[in-house]
Design an enzyme around this catalytic site. Structure first.
Site, PDB file in Angstrom:
ATOM      1  CB  ILE A 143      18.432  12.750   3.560  1.00 17.00           C
ATOM      2  CG1 ILE A 143      19.227  13.745   4.414  1.00 17.00           C
ATOM      3  CG2 ILE A 143      18.127  11.455   4.310  1.00 17.00           C
ATOM      4  CD1 ILE A 143      18.419  14.372   5.535  1.00 17.00           C
ATOM      5  CE1 TYR A 185       2.999   9.471   7.779  1.00 19.92           C
ATOM      6  CE2 TYR A 185       0.911   8.371   8.176  1.00 19.92           C
ATOM      7  CZ  TYR A 185       2.006   8.602   7.369  1.00 19.92           C
ATOM      8  OH  TYR A 185       2.099   7.964   6.164  1.00 19.92           O
TER       9      TYR A 185
HETATM   10  N1  SER Z   1       2.058   2.806   6.363  1.00 18.52           N
HETATM   11  C1  SER Z   1       1.911   4.078   7.023  1.00 18.52           C
HETATM   12  C2  SER Z   1       2.233   3.999   8.462  1.00 18.52           C
HETATM   13  O1  SER Z   1       2.008   3.000   9.061  1.00 18.52           O
HETATM   14  C3  SER Z   1       0.522   4.583   6.855  1.00 18.52           C
HETATM   15  O2  SER Z   1       0.513   5.617   5.960  1.00 18.52           O
HETATM   16  O3  SER Z   1       2.676   4.948   9.017  1.00 18.52           O
END
Ligand code: SER
Length: 314
Positions: A35, A138
Site C-alpha cells: 500500500i 487477530y
Molecule cells: N507476531 C504476531 C503478533 O504478535 C503473531 O502472529 O501479532
C-alpha cells in the site's frame, strides 16, 4: 518457472521474502506490491491496497502470476486497537487474494499464526489439530482465514498452503503492532542502550523463530509434493519457546552488563497469556520436512552481529 505476486511486500516478512524469492526465481519473476511506495529497485513493484479486488486481480493477470503470496495484514496488538479495520483488511484482503487465485489458477500461500489459538487451547505442545477459540480479533481473523483457505482448496481446487508462524525475529525489517515484537526490540535496545524495558512479563512463554528459518519454511512448503500434504493450511511451525528472562540471559552471553526491566502492558500481556507456551510442529516435519537451523543462542549471536553492523551504518 514461477511467477510470484506478493502482497504486503514491505511488511515484516514480505520485505525479506521478496529478496529471497528474487534470488531463487529471478528478480523479474517476483512482483512486489504494497500500500506504500517502495524505494527498492531490485525488481517490479506496484502499489496495491489489498481491499481493492479488481486491482489485485488485474495486477496478477497482467504479470502472468502463477503464485500468490498474501502477506498483507494487521498484527495482533493493532488489531485489538482497531478491530473493525482489522476485520476489513485481514478478511477482505484474504478473500480477494483467494478469489484472484481461483480465477487465475494461482498457487496460494498465506501465513496464519499462534494467534489462532486461545485460552482453552492446550498450552504446551499444542497439537496441530486442537481447540481453536481465540479471544482476539487477530485470532478470529486467523482461524477464519485457515478455514477459508481449506474451503478454497476443497471447493475450488485452489492449491492453498500455509503455516501458523510464531513470533518472527529479524534484523532487517521491524515488526509493527504485534505482541511478540518485544523479542525484536530487545536486541536493538541491548545494542543502543544496554538495557530493555519489556512490556511482556517475565515467565510468559511464547514460540519464536528466526526469519531465515521462516523464509525457508515458506519455500519448502510451496515446493512440497502436494500428495504428501494432509493439512495443507496452517501447519504449526516453531523453532524455540522462551520467556523474557531467557532471551535476556542469552543476550548477556554477549553483553554481560545487559539490564532487563519490566513495565507490563496489560493489553499485550492479555494477548500473550491467551496464546500457547509452546506448539508441536510434528505434522509439518512429517508432511513436508519442516526444519530449523537457529535456536535461541544461535539467533542471538547472529542478530547481535548483524544488527551491530546495521546500526553502525545507519
Ligand atoms: N507476531 C504476531 C503478533 O504478535 C503473531 O502472529 O501479532
Amino acid at each position: 518457472m514461477k511467477r510470484i505476486m506478493i502482497t504486503g511486500a514491505l511488511g515484516q516478512i514480505g520485505s525479506e521474502l521478496t529478496g529471497k524469492l528474487r534470488e531463487i526465481y529471478g528478480a523479474e519473476n517476483v512482483l512486489a506490491t504494497d500500500i506504500r511506495p517502495s524505494d527498492d529497485t531490485s525488481g517490479p513493484f506496484e502499489i496495491l491496497d489489498v481491499t481493492d479486488a479488481q486491482k489485485m486481480h488485474d495486477l496478477a493477470k497482467d504479470f502472468g502470476a502463477d503464485t500468490m503470496m498474501h502477506m498483507a495484514a494487521l498484527l495482533s496488538a493493532t488489531a485489538e486497537e482497531k478491530p473493525l479495520l482489522a476485520w476489513n483488511l485481514n478478511m477482505g484482503g484474504l478473500v480477494n487474494a483467494l478469489e484472484a487465485s481461483r480465477e487465475l489458477g494461482m498457487q496460494f500461500f498465506t501465513p496464519s499464526s499462534i494467534g489462532a489459538f486461545g485460552p482453552s487451547t492446550p498450552k504446551t505442545d499444542t497439537p496441530q489439530d486442537t481447540l481453536q477459540r481465540p479471544t482476539t480479533m487477530y485470532g478470529v481473523n486467523k482461524v477464519a482465514g485457515e478455514l477459508l483457505c481449506d474451503y478454497y482448496y476443497q471447493k475450488f481446487g485452489v492449491d492453498t498452503r500455509g503455516v501458523r508462524f510464531p513470533g518472527l525475529v529479524s534484523y532487517v525489517a521491524q515488526p509493527g503492532g504485534g505482541t511478540t515484537d518485544y523479542a525484536v526490540d530487545i536486541y536493538y535496545k541491548a545494542l543502543e542502550q544496554g538495557s530493555y524495558t519489556s512490556y511482556i512479563d517475565k515467565g510468559t512463554y511464547m514460540d519464536m523463530m528466526y526469519m531465515p528459518d521462516a523464509l525457508q519454511a515458506i519455500i519448502d512448503l510451496m515446493e512440497a509434493d502436494p500428495a504428501k500434504l494432509v493439512h495443507r493450511n496452517a501447519f504449526n511451525v516453531t523453532a524455540m519457546s522462551f520467556e523474557p528472562e531467557e532471551i535476556a540471559a542469552s543476550i548477556r552471553r554477549h553483553i554481560p552488563d545487559f539490564q532487563m526491566n519490566y513495565d507490563v502492558d496489560p493489553a499485550r500481556q492479555a494477548i500473550a497469556d491467551s496464546w500457547p507456551d509452546s506448539i508441536d510442529a510434528s505434522a509439518a516435519k512429517q508432511e513436508w520436512g519442516f526444519k530449523t537451523a537457529y535456536d535461541l543462542d544461535a539467533m542471538t549471536a547472529d542478530m547481535l552481529e548483524k544488527l551491530k553492523v546495521k546500526l553502525q551504518n545507519a
